[in-house]
Design a protein around this motif. Sequence first.
Motif, PDB file in Angstrom:
ATOM      1  N   PHE A  88      48.444 -17.489  31.615  1.00  0.00           N
ATOM      2  CA  PHE A  88      48.151 -16.239  32.329  1.00  0.00           C
ATOM      3  C   PHE A  88      47.398 -16.515  33.629  1.00  0.00           C
ATOM      4  CE2 PHE A  88      45.699 -12.433  33.254  1.00  0.00           C
ATOM      5  CZ  PHE A  88      46.629 -11.422  33.075  1.00  0.00           C
ATOM      6  N   ALA A  89      46.421 -17.436  33.572  1.00  0.00           N
ATOM      7  CA  ALA A  89      45.628 -17.748  34.760  1.00  0.00           C
ATOM      8  C   ALA A  89      46.486 -18.362  35.863  1.00  0.00           C
ATOM      9  CB  ALA A  89      44.488 -18.691  34.392  1.00  0.00           C
ATOM     10  N   ALA A  91      49.684 -17.957  36.246  1.00  0.00           N
ATOM     11  CA  ALA A  91      50.605 -16.925  36.732  1.00  0.00           C
ATOM     12  C   ALA A  91      49.910 -16.030  37.759  1.00  0.00           C
ATOM     13  CB  ALA A  91      51.117 -16.088  35.558  1.00  0.00           C
ATOM     14  N   VAL A  92      48.675 -15.623  37.448  1.00  0.00           N
ATOM     15  CA  VAL A  92      47.932 -14.785  38.388  1.00  0.00           C
ATOM     16  C   VAL A  92      47.606 -15.563  39.661  1.00  0.00           C
ATOM     17  CG1 VAL A  92      45.781 -13.518  38.753  1.00  0.00           C
ATOM     18  CG2 VAL A  92      46.994 -13.305  36.580  1.00  0.00           C
ATOM     19  N   LEU A  93      47.232 -16.836  39.518  1.00  0.00           N
ATOM     20  CA  LEU A  93      46.930 -17.658  40.694  1.00  0.00           C
ATOM     21  C   LEU A  93      48.152 -17.791  41.596  1.00  0.00           C
ATOM     22  CD1 LEU A  93      45.132 -19.552  42.343  1.00  0.00           C
ATOM     23  CD2 LEU A  93      45.850 -21.421  40.830  1.00  0.00           C
ATOM     24  N   ALA A  94      49.301 -18.074  40.996  1.00  0.00           N
ATOM     25  CA  ALA A  94      50.529 -18.194  41.787  1.00  0.00           C
ATOM     26  C   ALA A  94      50.825 -16.884  42.511  1.00  0.00           C
ATOM     27  CB  ALA A  94      51.700 -18.576  40.883  1.00  0.00           C
ATOM     28  N   ARG A 270      56.191 -25.345  34.377  1.00  0.00           N
ATOM     29  CA  ARG A 270      55.990 -26.415  33.407  1.00  0.00           C
ATOM     30  C   ARG A 270      55.185 -25.936  32.200  1.00  0.00           C
ATOM     31  NH1 ARG A 270      54.426 -31.090  37.880  1.00  0.00           N
ATOM     32  NH2 ARG A 270      56.549 -31.422  38.659  1.00  0.00           N
ATOM     33  N   LEU A 271      54.130 -25.186  32.466  1.00  0.00           N
ATOM     34  CA  LEU A 271      53.322 -24.655  31.379  1.00  0.00           C
ATOM     35  C   LEU A 271      54.126 -23.682  30.516  1.00  0.00           C
ATOM     36  CD1 LEU A 271      49.916 -23.967  33.179  1.00  0.00           C
ATOM     37  CD2 LEU A 271      50.389 -25.731  31.468  1.00  0.00           C
ATOM     38  N   ALA A 272      54.918 -22.838  31.170  1.00  0.00           N
ATOM     39  CA  ALA A 272      55.724 -21.874  30.430  1.00  0.00           C
ATOM     40  C   ALA A 272      56.770 -22.573  29.583  1.00  0.00           C
ATOM     41  CB  ALA A 272      56.393 -20.904  31.400  1.00  0.00           C
TER      42      ALA A 272
END
Length: 301
Positions: A88-89, A91-94, A270-272
Motif C-alpha cells: 500500500f505504501a 502504491a501511494v508513493l508511486a 515486483r512487490l505485487a
Amino acid sequence: MNTQSPRVMTLVLAGILALVLTVTVGGIWTVLLAVNLTTSPAIPWAVAVMALLLWLLWRYLAGAGWPQRSSEVRRRLLRANRLPGRVFAWAVLAGVLAIVALAGLWPVLFQLAHVPARSLPGLSKYPAASVALVLLMASLVSSLAEEAAFRGYFLGLLERRLSRPVAVLIAAVAIAPGHALTQGFVWPTLLFYLFVDLMLGALASLTGSILPAIVVHCLGLLVFFTLVWPGDMLQRLAGRGGADVWLWIHSAQAIVFAALAVLAFIRLARLASAMKAAPLAYTAAKPASEGCGDAIQIQHT
C-alpha cells in the motif's frame, strides 16, 4: 463470433454504466453545492448530505442491500481489498510522485497549447472551515465514484478477458467522454487526463485493489484544487511572451518526477507479483468493502 458478442456487449454496457454513475454522482454534488452556496453558504449542509449519499452508494457497490443474490458479486467487483502495508505504501508513493509530475505537466501544457483555465467557484468569501470541507468532499466525490465504477467494476471485468495493459488503456479511454463533458473537448486537456487515468488504472491493476487509487486520486485533486488550478489565470501562452524560467522549471519537474514515478511503479509491480505468488503470506488482504467506514479511514472529472 456469436459466442464473443454477448461478452463484448457486457463490457460495453459495463463501461456505459460506469460513465453514467460517475457523471451522475458528480452532477448531484454540483447541484447540492450550488443550492447550498445560494441559500445558506455559511452552513455546508451539502457536504453532510453528499457524505451520506456516498456512504449509501459505497455500501451498495460493496454488496449491501437488495438483491442479496448479487451481494458477493458486487463485493468482488468493487475490489476494495486491504493490502499489506508495504504494498500500500509503495502504491501511494508511486501515485504521489506521478501527481508531482502531473502538477508540472499542467502549466507546461497551458503555456504551450490553448488549455482553458479551470473555472473554480469563488470560495474566498466563505468561512475557511466550510471551504476546507467543500474541497475535501469535492475530492472524495470524484475519487470514490470514479475509482469504484471504472477501476473497480469496469477494469475488473476487462482484466478477465484482456491483458492488463490493454484493459487499463480501454478503461482510461472509456472515461474520456466524462472528462470532455466537464473540461471541454480540448486535446491537451484530454491528453492530460489520459495520463492521469492510466496512472490510476495501473495502481488498481497492479495491486488488485482500488484503495490506493482512491487515496492518490483524492490527494491529487486536493493538490490541484489548492495549488495548481488557481494559478491558471496567471499563466500566459509561450508564443505570446509567456515563456519564462517557470516553463523550464515545470518541464524539469514533470520529467524528473515522471522518471521517479516509473521507478516506483516498477518496485510496486515486483512487490505485487510477490504478494500474488505467495498469498498465504498476505492473509491480511481482506476485503475492506464490508463497511464504508474502513475505506474512509484509509482515506471533477
